[in-house]
Design a protein around this motif. Structure first.
Motif, PDB file in Angstrom:
ATOM      1  N   SER A   1     -15.668   8.347   0.726  1.00 63.11           N
ATOM      2  CA  SER A   1     -15.249   9.521  -0.047  1.00 63.11           C
ATOM      3  C   SER A   1     -13.849   9.961   0.360  1.00 63.11           C
ATOM      4  O   SER A   1     -13.042  10.360  -0.489  1.00 63.11           O
ATOM      5  CB  SER A   1     -16.245  10.665   0.139  1.00 63.11           C
ATOM      6  N   MET A   2     -13.521   9.887   1.669  1.00 66.42           N
ATOM      7  CA  MET A   2     -12.183  10.262   2.120  1.00 66.42           C
ATOM      8  C   MET A   2     -11.135   9.350   1.506  1.00 66.42           C
ATOM      9  O   MET A   2     -10.088   9.807   1.022  1.00 66.42           O
ATOM     10  CB  MET A   2     -12.097  10.191   3.636  1.00 66.42           C
ATOM     11  N   LEU A   3     -11.416   8.047   1.479  1.00 64.87           N
ATOM     12  CA  LEU A   3     -10.473   7.086   0.912  1.00 64.87           C
ATOM     13  C   LEU A   3     -10.235   7.355  -0.569  1.00 64.87           C
ATOM     14  O   LEU A   3      -9.087   7.417  -1.033  1.00 64.87           O
ATOM     15  CB  LEU A   3     -10.998   5.662   1.123  1.00 64.87           C
ATOM     16  N   LEU A   4     -11.303   7.554  -1.318  1.00 71.66           N
ATOM     17  CA  LEU A   4     -11.165   7.752  -2.762  1.00 71.66           C
ATOM     18  C   LEU A   4     -10.518   9.093  -3.094  1.00 71.66           C
ATOM     19  O   LEU A   4      -9.698   9.178  -4.019  1.00 71.66           O
ATOM     20  CB  LEU A   4     -12.537   7.645  -3.427  1.00 71.66           C
ATOM     21  N   MET A   5     -10.866  10.134  -2.348  1.00 71.88           N
ATOM     22  CA  MET A   5     -10.272  11.450  -2.624  1.00 71.88           C
ATOM     23  C   MET A   5      -8.782  11.459  -2.298  1.00 71.88           C
ATOM     24  O   MET A   5      -7.983  12.075  -2.999  1.00 71.88           O
ATOM     25  CB  MET A   5     -10.999  12.539  -1.843  1.00 71.88           C
ATOM     26  N   ASN A   6      -8.393  10.766  -1.238  1.00 70.79           N
ATOM     27  CA  ASN A   6      -6.967  10.690  -0.914  1.00 70.79           C
ATOM     28  C   ASN A   6      -6.185   9.979  -2.012  1.00 70.79           C
ATOM     29  O   ASN A   6      -5.049  10.354  -2.328  1.00 70.79           O
ATOM     30  CB  ASN A   6      -6.763   9.965   0.415  1.00 70.79           C
ATOM     31  N   LEU A   7      -6.799   8.957  -2.594  1.00 70.84           N
ATOM     32  CA  LEU A   7      -6.104   8.171  -3.622  1.00 70.84           C
ATOM     33  C   LEU A   7      -6.077   8.871  -4.979  1.00 70.84           C
ATOM     34  O   LEU A   7      -5.556   8.315  -5.944  1.00 70.84           O
ATOM     35  CB  LEU A   7      -6.753   6.788  -3.757  1.00 70.84           C
ATOM     36  N   GLU A   8      -6.634  10.071  -5.065  1.00 68.92           N
ATOM     37  CA  GLU A   8      -6.498  10.854  -6.296  1.00 68.92           C
ATOM     38  C   GLU A   8      -5.106  11.459  -6.417  1.00 68.92           C
ATOM     39  O   GLU A   8      -4.708  11.885  -7.501  1.00 68.92           O
ATOM     40  CB  GLU A   8      -7.549  11.965  -6.331  1.00 68.92           C
ATOM     41  N   ARG A   9      -4.364  11.488  -5.315  1.00 70.93           N
ATOM     42  CA  ARG A   9      -3.005  12.051  -5.319  1.00 70.93           C
ATOM     43  C   ARG A   9      -1.990  10.925  -5.438  1.00 70.93           C
ATOM     44  O   ARG A   9      -2.007   9.972  -4.660  1.00 70.93           O
ATOM     45  CB  ARG A   9      -2.773  12.859  -4.046  1.00 70.93           C
ATOM     46  N   ARG A  10      -1.125  11.026  -6.446  1.00 75.16           N
ATOM     47  CA  ARG A  10      -0.181   9.948  -6.716  1.00 75.16           C
ATOM     48  C   ARG A  10       0.759   9.647  -5.545  1.00 75.16           C
ATOM     49  O   ARG A  10       1.015   8.475  -5.254  1.00 75.16           O
ATOM     50  CB  ARG A  10       0.614  10.255  -7.981  1.00 75.16           C
TER      51      ARG A  10
ATOM     52  N   VAL B   1       0.092   9.750  -2.452  1.00 73.00           N
ATOM     53  CA  VAL B   1      -0.678   8.969  -1.484  1.00 73.00           C
ATOM     54  C   VAL B   1      -0.851   7.533  -1.978  1.00 73.00           C
ATOM     55  O   VAL B   1      -0.838   6.583  -1.194  1.00 73.00           O
ATOM     56  CB  VAL B   1      -2.039   9.630  -1.223  1.00 73.00           C
ATOM     57  N   VAL B   2      -1.010   7.365  -3.297  1.00 70.98           N
ATOM     58  CA  VAL B   2      -1.113   6.011  -3.856  1.00 70.98           C
ATOM     59  C   VAL B   2       0.170   5.227  -3.588  1.00 70.98           C
ATOM     60  O   VAL B   2       0.134   4.058  -3.176  1.00 70.98           O
ATOM     61  CB  VAL B   2      -1.402   6.074  -5.374  1.00 70.98           C
ATOM     62  N   PHE B   3       1.329   5.870  -3.803  1.00 68.55           N
ATOM     63  CA  PHE B   3       2.602   5.202  -3.532  1.00 68.55           C
ATOM     64  C   PHE B   3       2.700   4.808  -2.062  1.00 68.55           C
ATOM     65  O   PHE B   3       3.135   3.698  -1.714  1.00 68.55           O
ATOM     66  CB  PHE B   3       3.774   6.121  -3.900  1.00 68.55           C
ATOM     67  N   GLU B   4       2.291   5.732  -1.182  1.00 72.42           N
ATOM     68  CA  GLU B   4       2.342   5.439   0.257  1.00 72.42           C
ATOM     69  C   GLU B   4       1.390   4.298   0.616  1.00 72.42           C
ATOM     70  O   GLU B   4       1.726   3.429   1.423  1.00 72.42           O
ATOM     71  CB  GLU B   4       1.985   6.689   1.051  1.00 72.42           C
ATOM     72  N   ASP B   5       0.219   4.301   0.012  1.00 71.89           N
ATOM     73  CA  ASP B   5      -0.755   3.239   0.273  1.00 71.89           C
ATOM     74  C   ASP B   5      -0.206   1.880  -0.136  1.00 71.89           C
ATOM     75  O   ASP B   5      -0.355   0.886   0.586  1.00 71.89           O
ATOM     76  CB  ASP B   5      -2.058   3.541  -0.470  1.00 71.89           C
ATOM     77  N   ILE B   6       0.434   1.828  -1.307  1.00 72.59           N
ATOM     78  CA  ILE B   6       1.016   0.566  -1.766  1.00 72.59           C
ATOM     79  C   ILE B   6       2.077   0.074  -0.781  1.00 72.59           C
ATOM     80  O   ILE B   6       2.085  -1.098  -0.365  1.00 72.59           O
ATOM     81  CB  ILE B   6       1.624   0.734  -3.179  1.00 72.59           C
ATOM     82  N   ALA B   7       2.963   0.977  -0.377  1.00 72.19           N
ATOM     83  CA  ALA B   7       4.044   0.596   0.529  1.00 72.19           C
ATOM     84  C   ALA B   7       3.504   0.134   1.877  1.00 72.19           C
ATOM     85  O   ALA B   7       3.928  -0.899   2.414  1.00 72.19           O
ATOM     86  CB  ALA B   7       5.006   1.770   0.710  1.00 72.19           C
ATOM     87  N   LEU B   8       2.571   0.877   2.442  1.00 73.36           N
ATOM     88  CA  LEU B   8       2.046   0.531   3.758  1.00 73.36           C
ATOM     89  C   LEU B   8       1.290  -0.791   3.741  1.00 73.36           C
ATOM     90  O   LEU B   8       1.423  -1.606   4.662  1.00 73.36           O
ATOM     91  CB  LEU B   8       1.142   1.651   4.274  1.00 73.36           C
ATOM     92  N   GLN B   9       0.487  -1.011   2.698  1.00 77.68           N
ATOM     93  CA  GLN B   9      -0.260  -2.266   2.626  1.00 77.68           C
ATOM     94  C   GLN B   9       0.677  -3.461   2.475  1.00 77.68           C
ATOM     95  O   GLN B   9       0.477  -4.501   3.102  1.00 77.68           O
ATOM     96  CB  GLN B   9      -1.258  -2.230   1.464  1.00 77.68           C
ATOM     97  N   VAL B  10       1.706  -3.310   1.645  1.00 78.22           N
ATOM     98  CA  VAL B  10       2.645  -4.420   1.447  1.00 78.22           C
ATOM     99  C   VAL B  10       3.423  -4.695   2.729  1.00 78.22           C
ATOM    100  O   VAL B  10       3.635  -5.850   3.118  1.00 78.22           O
ATOM    101  CB  VAL B  10       3.597  -4.114   0.273  1.00 78.22           C
TER     102      VAL B  10
END
Length: 264
Positions: free
Chosen positions: A170-179, A181-190
């Motif tokens: 739930s923490m992972l999905l709720m965090n990814l509701e914010r754009r 955070v999605v941008f940060e997730d993409i950058a960090l994973q890459v």
């Protein structure tokens, strides 16, 4: 790359770094050890209401890196340990059923805070518990932390494991509701792995974590040398060798406590 204006180092060549800097390709080596910083924290209040004098202790163990197969297992373990401050407004959603709440904060009135952290890097990681209490309780605080760390490799309840997995999902999905955070997730994973995996991938990995995975990963961490940091009045802080011995004991007992129990 994102604006039309030329960069400042083209306008001011003196700011440019013309040296050829090579990227450090070395792999970090975990060593463990202890850092003690004596400090008088008896009067650190910035306002009219005095804060309690505290001593802070962090005990960490070598964890795993971002691409290790046990990375998600350690994230679930982190949620299972949980923790926080001695006062928290809220119910179970704030983590009130985690181990550090039920076994520590709700049991010892002198414990000011106790929180578990899982720091994962490209080549290694650190799983630790940060706790604070009055300096007079520093010995007992150390004993509580070593006991909780060794208990991670013991019995894992089905209910607490499922609760931790659901909280992490739930923490992972709720965090990814914010754009942002999605941008940060993409950058960090890459940056970390060279690609971006979708949330569904991690949902499945979290779902598949078992109690045996938790026990195995915890046992592996407990075989590493501890990394310890302490700040405050440290007269009652046990020695590094005593803390290492406690983490090797199945019950997490400090050597001095074990000697006491023999003659009780």
């Amino acid at each position: 790359y994102f604006v039309d204006r030329p960069p400042i180092w083209e306008k001011m060549p003196t700011l440019a770094n013309n040296r050829n800097i090579e990227v450090d390709q070395s792999v970090s080596q975990y060593t463990g050890g202890i850092i003690r910083e004596e400090a008088d924290l008896s009067d650190v209040s910035l306002g009219p209401n005095p804060l309690p004098e505290l001593a802070h202790l962090v005990i960490g163990l070598e964890s795993v890196g971002l691409q290790h197969s046990d990375f998600v297992t350690c994230c679930v373990l982190n949620k299972m340990m949980g923790g926080g401050g001695s006062f928290s407004a809220g119910g179970p959603g704030k983590g009130m059923y985690t181990r550090l709440y039920t076994n520590v904060l709700n049991r010892y009135h002198w414990m000011h805070s106790a929180t578990a952290y899982n720091h994962a890097y490209s080549d290694s990681g650190l799983f630790c518990i940060h706790a604070s209490a009055h300096p007079s309780h520093l010995g007992e605080l150390t004993q509580v932390l070593t006991r909780e760390l060794t208990a991670m490799a013991g019995q894992v309840g089905k209910e607490e494991l499922e609760r931790a997995k659901v909280q992490l999902q739930s923490m992972l999905l709720m965090n990814l509701e914010r754009r942002p955070v999605v941008f940060e997730d993409i950058a960090l994973q890459v940056l970390a792995t060279g690609k971006r995996l979708q949330p569904d991938y991690y949902m499945e990995l979290i779902k598949n974590v078992t109690a045996d995975d938790i026990v195995r990963a915890s046992g592996q961490m407990l075989r590493s040398k501890p990394s310890i940091a302490a700040l405050g009045t440290l007269d009652r802080l046990p020695s590094l060798s005593d803390m290492e011995g406690a983490l090797l004991d199945k019950n997490g007992q400090l050597p001095s406590k074990r000697r006491f129990m023999l003659f009780r």
